[in-house]
Design a protein around this motif. Structure first.
Motif, mmCIF file in Angstrom:
data_model
loop_
_atom_site.group_PDB
_atom_site.id
_atom_site.type_symbol
_atom_site.label_atom_id
_atom_site.label_comp_id
_atom_site.label_asym_id
_atom_site.label_seq_id
_atom_site.Cartn_x
_atom_site.Cartn_y
_atom_site.Cartn_z
ATOM 1 N N PRO A 1 -12.697 12.826 -25.894
ATOM 2 C CA PRO A 1 -12.969 12.375 -24.507
ATOM 3 C C PRO A 1 -12.419 13.354 -23.514
ATOM 4 C CG PRO A 1 -11.174 11.072 -25.394
ATOM 5 C CD PRO A 1 -11.651 11.952 -26.538
ATOM 6 N N ALA A 2 -13.037 13.305 -22.339
ATOM 7 C CA ALA A 2 -12.600 14.186 -21.247
ATOM 8 C C ALA A 2 -11.424 13.583 -20.574
ATOM 9 C CB ALA A 2 -13.758 14.403 -20.282
ATOM 10 N N ARG A 3 -10.386 14.335 -20.486
ATOM 11 C CA ARG A 3 -9.126 13.858 -19.878
ATOM 12 C C ARG A 3 -9.224 13.705 -18.372
ATOM 13 N NH1 ARG A 3 -4.603 17.415 -23.218
ATOM 14 N NH2 ARG A 3 -5.102 16.544 -25.309
ATOM 15 N N GLY A 4 -10.064 14.503 -17.744
ATOM 16 C CA GLY A 4 -10.112 14.442 -16.266
ATOM 17 C C GLY A 4 -10.759 13.174 -15.775
ATOM 18 N N LYS A 5 -11.808 12.771 -16.443
ATOM 19 C CA LYS A 5 -12.497 11.546 -16.006
ATOM 20 C C LYS A 5 -11.647 10.316 -16.217
ATOM 21 C CE LYS A 5 -17.156 13.260 -16.772
ATOM 22 N NZ LYS A 5 -18.427 13.078 -17.499
ATOM 23 N N SER A 6 -10.917 10.206 -17.311
ATOM 24 C CA SER A 6 -10.078 9.031 -17.536
ATOM 25 C C SER A 6 -8.955 8.948 -16.562
ATOM 26 C CB SER A 6 -9.543 9.051 -18.972
ATOM 27 O OG SER A 6 -8.741 10.211 -19.138
ATOM 28 N N LYS A 7 -8.407 10.114 -16.196
ATOM 29 C CA LYS A 7 -7.333 10.101 -15.216
ATOM 30 C C LYS A 7 -7.839 9.657 -13.871
ATOM 31 C CE LYS A 7 -4.376 13.626 -17.344
ATOM 32 N NZ LYS A 7 -3.728 14.979 -17.181
ATOM 33 N N ALA A 8 -9.075 10.089 -13.499
ATOM 34 C CA ALA A 8 -9.618 9.666 -12.192
ATOM 35 C C ALA A 8 -9.865 8.168 -12.154
ATOM 36 C CB ALA A 8 -10.912 10.415 -11.921
ATOM 37 N N ARG A 9 -10.386 7.638 -13.292
ATOM 38 C CA ARG A 9 -10.652 6.189 -13.320
ATOM 39 C C ARG A 9 -9.367 5.388 -13.252
ATOM 40 N NH1 ARG A 9 -15.158 5.908 -18.145
ATOM 41 N NH2 ARG A 9 -16.849 7.003 -16.983
ATOM 42 N N SER A 10 -8.340 5.822 -13.975
ATOM 43 C CA SER A 10 -7.084 5.061 -13.949
ATOM 44 C C SER A 10 -6.407 5.145 -12.631
ATOM 45 C CB SER A 10 -6.170 5.557 -15.071
ATOM 46 O OG SER A 10 -5.860 6.928 -14.823
ATOM 47 N N SER A 11 -6.506 6.313 -11.980
ATOM 48 C CA SER A 11 -5.862 6.450 -10.659
ATOM 49 C C SER A 11 -6.583 5.641 -9.616
ATOM 50 C CB SER A 11 -5.806 7.924 -10.280
ATOM 51 O OG SER A 11 -7.136 8.419 -10.123
ATOM 52 N N GLY A 12 -7.987 5.605 -9.691
ATOM 53 C CA GLY A 12 -8.732 4.787 -8.705
ATOM 54 C C GLY A 12 -8.494 3.316 -8.897
ATOM 55 N N GLY A 13 -8.392 2.838 -10.112
ATOM 56 C CA GLY A 13 -8.166 1.405 -10.334
ATOM 57 C C GLY A 13 -6.768 1.019 -10.005
ATOM 58 N N TRP B 1 -2.678 -1.827 -4.420
ATOM 59 C CA TRP B 1 -1.659 -1.416 -3.462
ATOM 60 C C TRP B 1 -2.228 -1.352 -2.059
ATOM 61 C CZ3 TRP B 1 3.164 -1.536 -4.821
ATOM 62 C CH2 TRP B 1 3.513 -1.413 -6.147
ATOM 63 N N ALA B 2 -3.524 -0.992 -1.938
ATOM 64 C CA ALA B 2 -4.138 -0.945 -0.604
ATOM 65 C C ALA B 2 -4.256 -2.347 -0.023
ATOM 66 C CB ALA B 2 -5.519 -0.299 -0.694
ATOM 67 N N ILE C 1 -2.468 -3.776 3.427
ATOM 68 C CA ILE C 1 -3.196 -4.367 4.572
ATOM 69 C C ILE C 1 -2.644 -5.741 4.900
ATOM 70 C CG2 ILE C 1 -5.441 -5.233 5.303
ATOM 71 C CD1 ILE C 1 -6.661 -2.932 3.632
ATOM 72 N N ALA C 2 -2.359 -6.510 3.824
ATOM 73 C CA ALA C 2 -1.812 -7.855 4.075
ATOM 74 C C ALA C 2 -0.455 -7.783 4.724
ATOM 75 C CB ALA C 2 -1.721 -8.621 2.754
ATOM 76 N N ALA C 3 0.387 -6.826 4.352
ATOM 77 C CA ALA C 3 1.704 -6.694 4.961
ATOM 78 C C ALA C 3 1.599 -6.314 6.411
ATOM 79 C CB ALA C 3 2.518 -5.656 4.187
ATOM 80 N N ILE C 4 0.665 -5.363 6.703
ATOM 81 C CA ILE C 4 0.494 -4.947 8.106
ATOM 82 C C ILE C 4 -0.008 -6.125 8.932
ATOM 83 C CG2 ILE C 4 -0.850 -3.446 9.620
ATOM 84 C CD1 ILE C 4 -0.803 -1.405 7.290
ATOM 85 N N GLY C 5 -0.982 -6.959 8.367
ATOM 86 C CA GLY C 5 -1.485 -8.121 9.119
ATOM 87 C C GLY C 5 -0.409 -9.148 9.349
#
Length: 239
Positions: A13-25, A30-31, A35-39
């Motif tokens: 498997p390609a290491r770059g794609k798995s890292k991107a998916r894990s980082s995006g998920g 956290w986002a 947002i809830a804390a700021i509200g």
């Protein structure tokens, strides 16, 4: 050898794609938290201005949730309501007094006088012993020459009139009164006699014609000079 090498390379498997998916998920939660804390911070700072707005909207929301809306069925036609026509008000009729009805008066017919029939002759036979009347009860006794009591009833001899001892106006009339009284006692005690009614009974006595064997006691006393006919005028016993 060359084919096996290529197959092993494709399976890695390609290491770059798995890292991107894990980082995006991993950044998405956290986002949302940020947002809830700021509200929450903004709501805390502006709570005084936000509270009236929430208070206005909360009753309407609770009413909408509390009161269920009626389900409108499309296949049922709407009910028709008929309104009753108002009845016209009539003015109350004032009752007027009615004149009294005429009372029919019956025709008064003259009453014809009917003569009362004469009382039938009552015949009675006496068979008791008599004496002179005294102070006690008068049952069967002789009072004077023309009056006697028979079984408590006062009998007046109707076909004669004799003097009375207590009402005599002279000695001669008194002697005749005593003689008529004793003669009547002797006639009554001589045997059975018959009495026939000669009128209505009155307080003064019951008028009777007393006789024996068809001969009146009154006629005998008149013939013997001890009595006279009723209604005769004059005083034959006082000279």
């Amino acid at each position: 050898m060359a084919k096996t090498a290529t197959r092993g390379r494709r399976k890695a498997p390609a290491r770059g794609k798995s890292k991107a998916r894990s980082s995006g998920g991993g950044l998405l939660p956290w986002a949302v938290i940020g947002i809830a804390a700021i509200g929450g911070i903004v709501a805390h700072d502006h709570w005084r201005s936000i509270q009236p707005m929430l208070a206005r909207q909360s009753p309407s929301i609770t009413r909408e949730t509390a009161e269920p809306r009626p389900v409108v069925r499309k296949d049922v036609p709407p009910k028709q309501v008929t309104l009753a026509a108002p009845t016209p008000k009539t003015a109350a009729s004032v009752s007027q007094p009615l004149p009294p009805a005429a009372i029919p008066t019956p025709m008064i017919q003259p009453i014809k006088a009917v003569p009362s029939p004469a009382p039938p002759a009552v015949s009675e036979t006496g068979t008791v012993a008599f004496g002179y009347c005294g102070q006690g009860a008068h049952i069967n006794c002789v009072g004077d020459g023309g009056v006697f009591w028979y079984r408590g009833e006062k009998i007046v001899i109707a076909d004669m009139a004799s003097p009375v001892v207590d009402q005599a106006r002279c000695d001669g009339e008194r002697r005749v009164a005593f003689a008529a009284k004793s003669r009547l006692l002797a006639l009554l005690n001589a045997g059975p006699f018959t009495m026939n009614a000669a009128g209505k009974s009155e307080p003064s006595g019951a008028p009777r014609v007393v006789s024996r064997d068809g001969r009146s006691f009154g006629a005998q006393l008149i013939n013997e000079g001890l009595a006279r006919k009723p209604g005769a005028v004059g005083s034959a016993w006082c000279a």
